[in-house]
Enzyme design. Sequence first.
Site, PDB file in Angstrom:
ATOM      1  N   HIS A 208       0.865  -1.174   0.000  1.00 20.69           N
ATOM      2  CA  HIS A 208       0.000   0.000   0.000  1.00 20.69           C
ATOM      3  C   HIS A 208       0.903   1.225   0.000  1.00 20.69           C
ATOM      4  CE1 HIS A 208      -3.352  -2.600   1.992  1.00 20.69           C
ATOM      5  NE2 HIS A 208      -3.377  -2.675   0.663  1.00 20.69           N
ATOM      6  N   GLU A 211       1.402   4.026   2.893  1.00 17.49           N
ATOM      7  CA  GLU A 211       1.717   3.621   4.263  1.00 17.49           C
ATOM      8  C   GLU A 211       3.216   3.735   4.505  1.00 17.49           C
ATOM      9  OE1 GLU A 211      -0.093  -0.203   4.768  1.00 17.49           O
ATOM     10  OE2 GLU A 211      -2.127   0.588   4.538  1.00 17.49           O
ATOM     11  N   HIS A 308       2.932  -2.865   7.292  1.00 25.34           N
ATOM     12  CA  HIS A 308       1.864  -1.941   6.894  1.00 25.34           C
ATOM     13  C   HIS A 308       1.779  -0.799   7.896  1.00 25.34           C
ATOM     14  CE1 HIS A 308      -0.408  -4.269   3.711  1.00 25.34           C
ATOM     15  NE2 HIS A 308       0.431  -5.192   4.167  1.00 25.34           N
ATOM     16  N   GLU A 391       1.207  -4.052  11.623  1.00 19.26           N
ATOM     17  CA  GLU A 391       0.562  -2.750  11.475  1.00 19.26           C
ATOM     18  C   GLU A 391       1.197  -1.761  12.449  1.00 19.26           C
ATOM     19  OE1 GLU A 391      -1.703  -1.912   9.321  1.00 19.26           O
ATOM     20  OE2 GLU A 391      -2.599  -3.793   8.617  1.00 19.26           O
TER      21      GLU A 391
END
Length: 498
Positions: A208, A211, A308, A391
């Site tokens: 992504h 990010e 991420h 994350e």
Amino acid sequence: RTPTRRSTAATKRKRASAVPAAPAAPATLPVRFRVMNMKKHAVLFRQGHRPVYQCPKTGYRWTRMPGGVAAEDCDGQFRISFGYDAAAEGALPVRFAFCYPHSYEDGQRWLDAVEAVAAARPAIFLQRELLARSLDGRRLDLLTISDAAGADPEGRRESFLEEVAPDGGSCLFPGRFEQGGGADPGQQQQRPPLFPEKPVVLLSARVHPGETPASFALQGTVAFLLSDDPRAELLRRRYVFKILPMLNPDGVARGHFRMDTTGRNLNRFYSDPDPLEQPTTYAAKAVGLHAASGLTGGPGLALYVDYHAHASKRGCFIYGNSLDDLEQQVENQLYAMLVSINTQHFEYNACNFSRKHMLRTDRGDEGLSAEGTGRVALFMASGALRCYTLECNYNTDKVVGELPHPAGVPRRRSEASENDRDRTNARRRGSMGPPLTRGRERGLRAKTGRGDADIPAAPEDPGAPALPALAIEGAYIPLPPEQRPEPGAGAGAGAGAG
């Protein structure tokens, strides 16, 4: 005639003084920016997130905006607004960004620096390869990191992944089909050597593109692996690290937040990636399957982590898979528990290992489920036990966790402030009060007068170039008894690790 000239000049001055002078315009005026039609990150801005800026005053270093940010919904659109006073903050030009940027060019410069660092340390094995090219022709780099020992004594090398690529890997390693694809012009590209006794750890980031915390976290990991820390030396001796720093280079270069060139979320195509439409996802899965099959010479794939960033849940945590076997599920979640014990910045309670999360369908992903994510698809295709999505919040964490002191390692002087924070957190958790965040920690230090003491850095080779990446602080991996310093020893390479 002379008096007449004087009279005329005096008359002109009198007439000019009768005309009111225009007020002097200020050099700069405060400006208020309003950014419309943004991805809705209301929770993130409610938690205090602020954009970053750079200008001559900051030395062109990206810095958080000094003022607050207003976030609101207006006519079905999410928008933010913030002010900037050039007279107070510094001279022009000034640039703004949603968060700390990390561009495709930044990544390429960083990889060049990584190669320079490894070249100055012969004990470290590092090889950078062109694994594939994106739809726009940008590089998908693959780093292999280990130590120089443990390579196959017969000189065997890894293949070009033909065994796991359905079409023979025609889009993989384009350098082998180009003149000068090897280290020297005209030389054929060579893969890294086989390491028969070492399992593989696969790390990836930026599928992504928006990010950016994922890139900074991955750079910190690489900086640690290339360091002289005895824990890093132990990891290099026992494992082979395969690293894909930027899986969506086109999205990064184009300024996309989540999608690639064609407007698709690449983290939903790992189940069946098309080498013509998703070449980087196709290549990343091939690397994972190749390692899991033992074709790198070692026991298989020990760990896969896809880095991420998260905009609503605070802190650092992982998403894991739900396994049918109870013992395997315990081992799967045990890794996350061990991470939380060994670093202050990871929150086990925020992790999610549910089957519902594995099969969810997010809005805006064309109805594709999370079964197409890297961690789920690679687990289903290979059976590798430890496949995770890491994350990291864009802005803040919930609480700085408690870290047990490693046995046999002398305490640092700065641990007095850490102990104050840990005890305060324990008291507030017991009384259901708010945890001690970093802001409250600064206030506590201001009241107590305690702060971090200067800690001598581990000795470095003065001739080795510096690595421009973040350092990992607070990570602790238990050292084997023979590498633990004697009690009372000075602050050496092991003593400085907290």
